[in-house]
Design an enzyme around this catalytic site. Structure first.
Site, PDB file in Angstrom:
ATOM      1  N   ASP A 156       7.088   5.318  -4.023  1.00 20.34           N
ATOM      2  CA  ASP A 156       6.939   5.401  -2.561  1.00 20.34           C
ATOM      3  C   ASP A 156       8.316   5.474  -1.905  1.00 20.34           C
ATOM      4  OD1 ASP A 156       4.202   5.080  -3.031  1.00 20.34           O
ATOM      5  OD2 ASP A 156       4.355   2.901  -2.868  1.00 20.34           O
ATOM      6  N   GLY A 176       0.865  -1.175   0.000  1.00 18.42           N
ATOM      7  CA  GLY A 176       0.000   0.000   0.000  1.00 18.42           C
ATOM      8  C   GLY A 176       0.896   1.217   0.000  1.00 18.42           C
ATOM      9  N   ARG A 219      -4.601   7.039  -9.495  1.00 26.41           N
ATOM     10  CA  ARG A 219      -5.097   5.697  -9.802  1.00 26.41           C
ATOM     11  C   ARG A 219      -6.415   5.842 -10.555  1.00 26.41           C
ATOM     12  NH1 ARG A 219      -0.670   4.972  -8.171  1.00 26.41           N
ATOM     13  NH2 ARG A 219       0.093   3.461  -6.638  1.00 26.41           N
ATOM     14  N   ARG A 260     -10.874  -4.053  -3.889  1.00 26.82           N
ATOM     15  CA  ARG A 260     -10.863  -3.227  -2.685  1.00 26.82           C
ATOM     16  C   ARG A 260     -12.154  -2.429  -2.500  1.00 26.82           C
ATOM     17  NH1 ARG A 260      -5.892   0.716  -4.391  1.00 26.82           N
ATOM     18  NH2 ARG A 260      -5.954   1.253  -2.172  1.00 26.82           N
ATOM     19  N   GLY A 271      15.948  11.297 -13.051  1.00 26.37           N
ATOM     20  CA  GLY A 271      16.033  11.831 -11.695  1.00 26.37           C
ATOM     21  C   GLY A 271      14.791  12.603 -11.316  1.00 26.37           C
ATOM     22  N   ASP A 329       6.579  -4.651  -3.190  1.00 27.24           N
ATOM     23  CA  ASP A 329       6.260  -3.231  -3.087  1.00 27.24           C
ATOM     24  C   ASP A 329       7.210  -2.471  -2.174  1.00 27.24           C
ATOM     25  OD1 ASP A 329       4.144  -4.233  -4.523  1.00 27.24           O
ATOM     26  OD2 ASP A 329       2.646  -3.006  -3.517  1.00 27.24           O
TER      27      ASP A 329
END
Length: 317
Positions: free
Chosen positions: A257, A33, A167, A105, A229, A293
């Site tokens: 993330d 997540g 998303r 979900r 970058g 992840d």
């Protein structure tokens, strides 16, 4: 508390017996997540992080909660939702450039988050809050919760960090653009990718996007430009900070993330902006080298070794 983040974590299933889900008979189960990935990335770098969420009263929820607690993240603000299950998603890595995700979900435990689930005193103790554009897409109550959390943070002089993390599968483009722009206007630091900037403002040039986000309300904008970058922009300065080349990308999911965790870590350590963004680039690069992840997110010792070895390679070339 250094950072408080909020959002949904899910059980992640990936095919093992075949790259394609339609042919796979066996799957591996992990957890993932965006917000908890950032939280784990920050704790591995030595920071004090809290995560707000809900999980179902089921085995996957219990496993998820135990795992994230085991990574050193404070989960005291995570609640058990008895009326809804823990969310799932399936990740199909056909190649490093072709990763497909299927979400299960809708109606999940985390989609039941409400304003009443926020402890204002807990938020007020943080230096930063970290929010993404994923959580407000889960339900109207999640949207209201994020907006209220930002309000509480601003009232208590807690800086707001926003990663749009678009998303499109979760909501309509019209609603997504409206909400992402609303949250960006209330954030101190915004960390979009170029594609997210294009979605929000209809512009692809990073320097123009930096100016647009600053004029929209942010005091610091960090724009990811892939392997090249990332740029950072303030009212006083701007710069492209080169990325760290890797020989092969194994799994790109979670790299953004990791980048966010690295930049936030640099800000917490009060590094110059160039060094903070450089740390973000390094963590993002390392995250792509291991499947999963968050599995590739480094410790402080590992990131320092990686950056030092990269510096040595640059000198020797």
């Amino acid at each position: 508390m250094d950072v408080v983040t909020i959002g949904e974590s899910m059980a992640v299933f990936s095919p093992e017996s075949s790259p394609l889900m339609r042919y796979a008979a066996t799957y591996s189960r992990k957890f993932g997540g965006a917000e908890s990935n950032v939280a784990i990335g920050l704790t591995r770098l030595g920071h004090d992080v809290g995560w707000i969420s809900k999980v179902g009263n089921d085995e996957l929820g219990k496993g998820l909660l135990s795992f994230i607690r085991g990574e050193g993240v404070d989960v005291s603000q995570v609640k058990i939702e008895h009326s809804a299950p823990t969310g799932l998603y399936f990740k199909e890595v056909r190649s490093a450039s072709n990763v497909r995700v299927e979400y299960y979900r809708k109606g999940s435990a985390a989609s039941k988050l409400t304003i009443e689930d926020l402890n204002e005193a807990y938020i007020a103790k943080a230096k930063y809050i970290h929010v993404t554009g994923i959580t407000p897409a889960l339900s109207e109550s999640c949207y209201e919760t994020i907006i209220h959390m930002i309000k509480v943070a601003r009232e208590n002089e807690v800086k707001v960090i926003f990663d749009p993390n678009l998303r499109k599968k979760l909501w309509s483009e019209e609603r997504a653009r409206e909400v992402l722009l609303e949250i960006a206007a209330q954030s101190d630091i915004v960390m979009p990718g170029v594609s997210e900037g294009e979605f929000m403002f209809g512009e692809t040039d990073p320097e123009k996007l930096g100016e647009l986000f600053l004029n929209h309300g942010a005091s610091l904008v960090v724009i990811k430009v892939g392997a090249k970058g990332a740029y950072y922009f303030t009212k006083e300065e701007s710069k492209l900070v080169p990325g760290f080349p890797v020989e092969q990308v194994v799994d790109p999911v979670g790299a953004g993330d990791g980048f966010a965790a690295g930049v936030i870590s640099g800000l917490l350590d009060q590094l110059p902006l160039t060094r903070a963004v450089e740390r973000g680039n390094a963590v993002g690069a390392m995250a792509t080298q291991i499947p999963g992840d968050f599995e590739g997110l480094p410790t402080r010792e590992e990131i320092e070794q990686f950056m030092n070895s990269s510096d040595s390679e640059d000198i020797n070339r």
